[in-house]
Design an enzyme around this catalytic site. Structure first.
Site, PDB file in Angstrom:
ATOM      1  N   LYS A 133       0.859  -1.195   0.000  1.00 30.39           N
ATOM      2  CA  LYS A 133       0.000   0.000   0.000  1.00 30.39           C
ATOM      3  C   LYS A 133       0.885   1.232   0.000  1.00 30.39           C
ATOM      4  CE  LYS A 133      -4.332  -1.485   1.951  1.00 30.39           C
ATOM      5  NZ  LYS A 133      -4.548  -1.941   3.317  1.00 30.39           N
ATOM      6  N   HIS A 136       0.314   6.941   2.657  1.00 32.06           N
ATOM      7  CA  HIS A 136      -0.506   8.127   2.421  1.00 32.06           C
ATOM      8  C   HIS A 136      -0.390   9.080   3.601  1.00 32.06           C
ATOM      9  CE1 HIS A 136      -3.883   7.007   5.007  1.00 32.06           C
ATOM     10  NE2 HIS A 136      -3.575   5.791   4.665  1.00 32.06           N
ATOM     11  N   HIS A 139      -0.417   8.379   7.303  1.00 28.49           N
ATOM     12  CA  HIS A 139       0.720   7.804   8.019  1.00 28.49           C
ATOM     13  C   HIS A 139       1.705   8.858   8.490  1.00 28.49           C
ATOM     14  CE1 HIS A 139      -0.357   3.811   6.213  1.00 28.49           C
ATOM     15  NE2 HIS A 139      -0.141   3.510   7.483  1.00 28.49           N
TER      16      HIS A 139
END
Ligand code: ARG
Length: 573
Positions: A133, A136, A139
């Site tokens: 992932k 983004h 985080h």
């Protein structure tokens, strides 16, 4: 000794001397907590509310205040006046300036550091990204709060263990491996990185809608990963490497690092023991085919441990992880820097550990934080309006470079400074609020050199550096007369610097880096006020030298503060 400690020690001695027989009087340490900064500077620099003694002394606070003021050792440290039941302290400004400056300058980059953490270990679980992932903006907070807390605890002498608890386990990885084998190829993944993996995963979802048998294939491939099938493992590990290489770029930019990347997969073979233990301790009950720990006594839904098909879940792995960390690191505290959406998860985990009989369960803390939104919009992964962290950081650096090109076109290392300022702007914004508050990210606010921003604080630091260079060039070598710094602006700045070590400790205690952000901002503002009101290099050499020393002290404290929140301090900008 800092001023507050000095005043509380003197007050404690005075209490002892005046009422040697009295019981229940506060000691110096308790007094330190009671003496406060009055709202109005006319009421002194510090004040002690005497009503706290009224009961023990059976006397009205105004009388107590008057007796204390009369007996106070006026002089070196401060004079004291009684007013409405308060004992108000007015510092001896010259002495205060000399002591504070000497302390700050002697400590240099260690100003405010401590040894109280020696022999204690703190585990910090932060960033904790998910494999395959993209990183983004959600985080950002966990990464920066965790990084700052780690720096703060290091500074106070603790041993810290920073852990990136990777999300690298679950059936989705079976699906991804299958999708890769069916529709992907090595080169595309190598080039496209995480984006390509995401594309494969999305494709799997779409195809599985048409052909539900694919779900079985996904499960099969996850089972292969679990069982250690070489082909499945090879692909899975490679996905991990590609994701971590992507993340490493962001970590490098942010100056963040980890001692351990032991994530969920690391605990896969350690969950069996936890499940056995739960069963032996009679905590595991069956519910609708699954195995859970009942938490109804605690008004929480049950903590799911094993799914119907016998698979472990996120919570099972977190229980194994907590035990492993305690066994391996013997932590005095284990902090989980994770968004507030996981509040219930951590309350359940900590409660289950307690029920298992682990006294250290109370040392596990969920350090939760609010959401970052962008232009008022929440960042939902599914809606496609995800702001990716590396895009955001790149944009920040570009914008900072544009500003530098305009403001200081002749600066030598523009690119380097643009990186420091751009990243600093983003980090500052993230750490400027109380962590539980939601943050609405705005470029115009983040990069404003005049507002309460990272660039503003960095700019103040660079201003101090430039002044120190000028002073050196001018050959200013007089012995500084610190006691000349009695004006309001110097005193306000000195007071903030004098209190800074306490701020670090409070930030550590409350897991709140924003307190340090606040303190460096206040110090930068106080310095600028001083800078505008005084001609630093002019006048009496001994006084000019004192103003230069004050500038050096401000530079040190700002640099220490910025480094504790993970922001660099360029010397020119
Ligand atoms: N990977 C998780 C997420 O992105 C966070 C993990 C936090 N740490 C933990 N020990 N549960 O939501």
């Amino acid at each position: 000794m800092d001023m507050l400690t000095r005043l509380s020690t003197l007050t404690a001695e005075l209490l002892q001397k005046t009422w040697p027989e009295a019981q229940g009087l506060p000691n110096a340490e308790e007094l330190r907590g009671l003496i406060a900064v009055p709202p109005n500077p006319e009421m002194g620099d510090y004040a002690f509310p005497c009503f706290r003694l009224a009961k023990a002394l059976r006397m009205g606070p105004p009388v107590i205040a008057q007796k204390l003021a009369a007996a106070w050792p006026h002089g070196e440290t401060a004079r004291a006046e009684a007013l409405n039941g308060y004992l108000n302290f007015f510092l001896n400004r010259g002495n205060f300036a000399a002591e504070t400056l000497q302390a700050v300058l002697a400590a240099g980059d260690r100003y405010g550091a401590g040894t109280e953490g020696e022999g204690k270990t703190i585990c910090l679980d932060y960033s904790s990204i998910n494999i395959a992932k993209r990183f983004h903006i959600g985080h950002l907070s966990t990464t920066m709060i965790g990084n700052s807390l780690r720096r703060i605890y290091d500074f106070l002498g603790y041993r810290t263990v920073s852990i990136n608890h990777l999300g690298d386990w679950g059936t989705q990885f079976g699906k991804m491996v299958y999708a890769y084998k069916r529709w992907g190829d090595r080169e595309t993944v190598e080039k496209g990185g995480v984006d390509e993996m995401t594309r494969l995963y999305v494709r799997f979802g779409q195809e599985a809608e048409k052909d539900p048998s694919l779900e079985d294939e996904g499960r099969l491939w996850f089972k292969k990963i679990e069982d250690g099938d070489p082909e499945a493992l090879e692909i899975f590990h490679w996905f991990k490497e590609v994701t971590l290489a992507d993340a490493a770029r962001v970590y490098d930019l942010l100056g963040v690092s980890f001692d351990s990347y032991a994530g969920e997969s690391f605990y896969h073979d350690k969950t069996g023991a936890v499940v056995d233990e739960l069963r032996e301790k009679g905590l595991l009950v069956q519910s609708e085919g699954a195995w859970v720990v009942d938490l109804s006594e605690d008004n929480m839904p049950p903590c799911l441990i094993l799914k119907k098909d016998g698979a472990t879940i996120y919570a099972t792995r977190d229980l194994a992880a907590a035990k492993y960390r305690q066994d391996t690191y013997h932590f005095d505290k284990c902090l989980y820097v994770v968004a507030y959406q996981q509040d219930l998860h951590f309350r359940q985990i900590f409660r289950v550990l307690e029920k298992m009989g682990y006294p250290w369960a109370k040392d596990c803390v969920h350090v939760s934080f609010g959401m970052v939104s962008f232009g008022g919009e929440a960042l939902a992964t599914r809606k496609g309006n995800v702001v990716l962290l590396d895009d955001l950081l790149r944009e920040a650096v570009e914008k900072a470079l544009a500003i530098i090109n305009e403001k200081s076109p002749e600066l030598e290392n523009k690119e380097e400074v643009a990186r420091q300022v751009g990243i600093g702007a983003v980090v500052y914004m993230d750490l400027s609020n109380n962590r539980i508050k939601d943050i609405d990210f705005s470029w115009s606010r983040a990069l404003n050199f005049d507002g309460e921003t990272g660039p503003y604080v960095q700019y103040t630091h660079a201003r101090c550096c430039s002044l120190l260079r000028k002073a050196a060039e001018a050959g200013l070598a007089a012995e500084p007369d610190y006691t000349s710094l009695t004006d309001d602006e110097s005193q306000a700045l000195l007071r903030l610097m004098g209190r800074f070590p306490d701020v670090i400790r409070e930030a550590a205690e409350k897991y709140e880096p924003s307190m340090i952000t606040r303190a460096v901002t206040d110090i930068a503002q106080a310095y600028n006020k001083f800078y505008y009101e005084h001609r630093i290099l002019d006048g009496e050499p001994a006084e000019a030298a004192a103003r230069v020393a004050l500038t050096e002290a401000a530079r040190n404290v700002i640099r220490v503060g910025l480094s504790l929140i993970g922001i660099e301090a360029p010397e020119r900008m």
